[in-house]
Design a protein around this motif. Structure first.
Motif, PDB file in Angstrom:
ATOM      1  N   ALA B 144       0.915  -1.314   0.111  1.00 48.42           N
ATOM      2  CA  ALA B 144      -0.163   0.085   0.012  1.00 48.42           C
ATOM      3  C   ALA B 144       0.865   1.365  -0.119  1.00 48.42           C
ATOM      4  O   ALA B 144       0.412   2.347  -0.169  1.00 48.42           O
ATOM      5  CB  ALA B 144      -0.858   0.222   1.362  1.00 48.42           C
ATOM      6  N   ASP B 145       2.146   1.145   0.207  1.00 44.72           N
ATOM      7  CA  ASP B 145       3.017   2.466   0.225  1.00 44.72           C
ATOM      8  C   ASP B 145       3.664   2.727  -0.654  1.00 44.72           C
ATOM      9  O   ASP B 145       4.284   4.206  -0.740  1.00 44.72           O
ATOM     10  CB  ASP B 145       3.932   2.118   1.442  1.00 44.72           C
ATOM     11  N   LYS B 146       3.320   2.289  -2.028  1.00 47.05           N
ATOM     12  CA  LYS B 146       4.082   2.685  -3.157  1.00 47.05           C
ATOM     13  C   LYS B 146       3.740   3.990  -3.720  1.00 47.05           C
ATOM     14  O   LYS B 146       4.620   4.618  -4.078  1.00 47.05           O
ATOM     15  CB  LYS B 146       3.734   1.636  -4.344  1.00 47.05           C
ATOM     16  N   PRO B 147       2.512   4.719  -3.612  1.00 53.27           N
ATOM     17  CA  PRO B 147       2.295   6.037  -4.028  1.00 53.27           C
ATOM     18  C   PRO B 147       3.087   7.000  -3.131  1.00 53.27           C
ATOM     19  O   PRO B 147       3.713   7.929  -3.757  1.00 53.27           O
ATOM     20  CB  PRO B 147       0.885   6.237  -3.802  1.00 53.27           C
ATOM     21  N   GLU B 148       3.473   6.832  -1.943  1.00 52.34           N
ATOM     22  CA  GLU B 148       4.305   7.646  -0.953  1.00 52.34           C
ATOM     23  C   GLU B 148       5.764   7.559  -1.607  1.00 52.34           C
ATOM     24  O   GLU B 148       6.385   8.709  -1.410  1.00 52.34           O
ATOM     25  CB  GLU B 148       4.300   7.257   0.273  1.00 52.34           C
ATOM     26  N   LYS B 149       6.102   6.307  -1.896  1.00 51.55           N
ATOM     27  CA  LYS B 149       7.371   5.976  -2.119  1.00 51.55           C
ATOM     28  C   LYS B 149       7.889   6.463  -3.689  1.00 51.55           C
ATOM     29  O   LYS B 149       9.094   6.894  -3.869  1.00 51.55           O
ATOM     30  CB  LYS B 149       8.151   4.802  -2.112  1.00 51.55           C
ATOM     31  N   TYR B 150       6.859   6.512  -4.274  1.00 49.80           N
ATOM     32  CA  TYR B 150       7.190   6.716  -5.927  1.00 49.80           C
ATOM     33  C   TYR B 150       6.088   7.920  -6.303  1.00 49.80           C
ATOM     34  O   TYR B 150       5.402   7.505  -7.395  1.00 49.80           O
ATOM     35  CB  TYR B 150       7.114   5.549  -6.710  1.00 49.80           C
ATOM     36  N   PRO B 151       6.215   8.872  -5.706  1.00 48.63           N
ATOM     37  CA  PRO B 151       4.816  10.047  -6.042  1.00 48.63           C
ATOM     38  C   PRO B 151       4.916  10.511  -7.217  1.00 48.63           C
ATOM     39  O   PRO B 151       3.880  10.954  -7.836  1.00 48.63           O
ATOM     40  CB  PRO B 151       5.353  10.960  -4.978  1.00 48.63           C
ATOM     41  N   VAL B 152       5.992  10.646  -8.045  1.00 53.89           N
ATOM     42  CA  VAL B 152       5.979  11.349  -9.420  1.00 53.89           C
ATOM     43  C   VAL B 152       5.242  10.819 -10.224  1.00 53.89           C
ATOM     44  O   VAL B 152       4.230  11.274 -10.956  1.00 53.89           O
ATOM     45  CB  VAL B 152       7.539  11.672  -9.872  1.00 53.89           C
ATOM     46  N   ALA B 153       5.264   9.289 -10.488  1.00 54.72           N
ATOM     47  CA  ALA B 153       4.424   8.499 -11.433  1.00 54.72           C
ATOM     48  C   ALA B 153       2.870   8.948 -11.035  1.00 54.72           C
ATOM     49  O   ALA B 153       2.202   9.065 -11.798  1.00 54.72           O
ATOM     50  CB  ALA B 153       4.815   7.328 -11.518  1.00 54.72           C
ATOM     51  N   PHE B 154       2.541   8.932  -9.661  1.00 49.54           N
ATOM     52  CA  PHE B 154       1.189   9.033  -9.358  1.00 49.54           C
ATOM     53  C   PHE B 154       0.594  10.315  -9.647  1.00 49.54           C
ATOM     54  O   PHE B 154      -0.435  10.555 -10.172  1.00 49.54           O
ATOM     55  CB  PHE B 154       0.863   8.533  -8.040  1.00 49.54           C
ATOM     56  N   GLN B 155       1.554  11.379  -9.254  1.00 55.52           N
ATOM     57  CA  GLN B 155       0.901  12.976  -9.382  1.00 55.52           C
ATOM     58  C   GLN B 155       0.779  13.068 -11.034  1.00 55.52           C
ATOM     59  O   GLN B 155      -0.104  13.831 -11.196  1.00 55.52           O
ATOM     60  CB  GLN B 155       2.179  13.846  -8.843  1.00 55.52           C
TER      61      GLN B 155
END
Lengths: 220, 220
Positions: B144-155
């Motif tokens: 569940a923590d991937k968006p926090e660790k890899y934010p740019v792709a999600f942003q």
């Protein structure tokens, strides 16, 4: 031009890596670089490794991540000295980052330094950090074809962990087939199927790693 | 020095990307860039998308991978024109690669161009390919923590697919929690939980994508 610059960067990195390795050798520290995709379970593997080997060996840890200190906190809770490197989006650790992190760790008496690289199967395998060997962590949920698609990481690995075997029944992946594919790219590295979540298969991996500590202390 | 060179490369890439986008606009093609970790299930998502939208729309595909032509063969079997880009270990696609691949595809009448990037949550999000938007494919087994660790792709994503929901019961991941984390970094992008393996949840994703085709033809 681009290639030239990249080559220069890699050459400079290799020089720093050699200095790091000499420093680890002098201190009798076995340095291991864990490489794997985001979510392959590197941190959970390290937690299990720390739980198993912590009572027997003096451990240290360097945690690499693009952002957050979450992984360092998880390892720190287990009582192991840990330094977090945030690459601010950077896709791999470099040797100079390890030099700096090692300055913040007391290497005296340390036997194993566990280095968790940024979650990425490509770029980290290009950058020597001064480790004695790398360990690729592949999870069964990533599929059986990953060694063929990302061969360099597997070719250069000193060992391969196939993680999340507790989910094997829910996938189409055949463990023998994945192992055979890994061996095609790297016939020598031991392959450890395990579930870092349940703990199944963690003991053989930790025994093997502990065996390397003695070799390191004797020969490096 | 290093940063300067990288900036120049990115700037040059952005220029080529703009030319690509203008070309896609002129041809009435909606170009979508799929980004995700190795094994997140990007190709299986594309297979399901092709199966669902293939009978309704004219599709094309560009497959990026460090090595192997496996993914292109999978898509090609479904009767869609496909071009493989092998980066020979390179960690991302670049706009110039897309220019070349597009030369090998007949864009006339094509409505959606599906571009699968190299398996990597970091580097691909730095390189505009000329797509109209990117889609991040995250699998529940990655944690569940991937968006926090890899934010740019999600942003930067125009949509996020949470794949492998058929394995949700076997993980510690809570779907609402992951969705909330994604929304924290990107409040606007629709989030599609689905299982590309079972087909569950594929319909809403495909309906949304089909809706974008009309918008693209009308406004781009």
């Amino acid at each position: 031009m681009e290639v030239k610059v990249v080559q220069n960067i890699l050459k400079a990195n290799d020089s720093v890596a050699r200095v790091n390795r000499a420093r680890f050798d002098a201190a009798g520290v076995l340095a291991v670089n864990f490489i794997g995709s985001p979510g392959s379970g590197k941190t959970t593997v390290l937690e299990q490794t720390v739980r198993t080997l912590g009572p027997l060996h003096r451990l240290g840890c360097i945690e690499g991540d693009p952002y957050t200190t979450r992984d360092a906190e998880r390892i720190g809770h287990l009582g192991v000295p840990v330094v977090q490197i945030n690459t601010r989006g950077g896709c791999h650790l470099e040797a100079a980052m390890i030099t700096q992190a090692a300055d913040d760790l007391d290497l005296t008496g340390m036997e194993i330094l566990l280095i968790e690289n940024v979650g990425n199967l490509l770029c980290p395998s290009q950058y020597d950090l001064g480790e004695h060997f790398s360990v690729v962590v592949l999870s069964v949920t990533e599929g059986a074809d990953k060694p063929e698609k990302y061969p360099v990481a597997f070719q250069r690995a000193g060992a391969v962990i196939i993680n999340k075997t507790d989910l094997l029944h829910a996938t189409d992946v055949n463990l023998d087939e994945v192992t055979a594919t890994i061996r095609r790219f790297n016939p020598d590295a031991p392959v450890f199927p395990l579930s870092a979540r349940t703990g199944e298969g963690v003991a053989p991996w930790c025994s093997w790693l502990a065996g390397r500590v003695k070799q390191s202390a004797g020969s490096c």
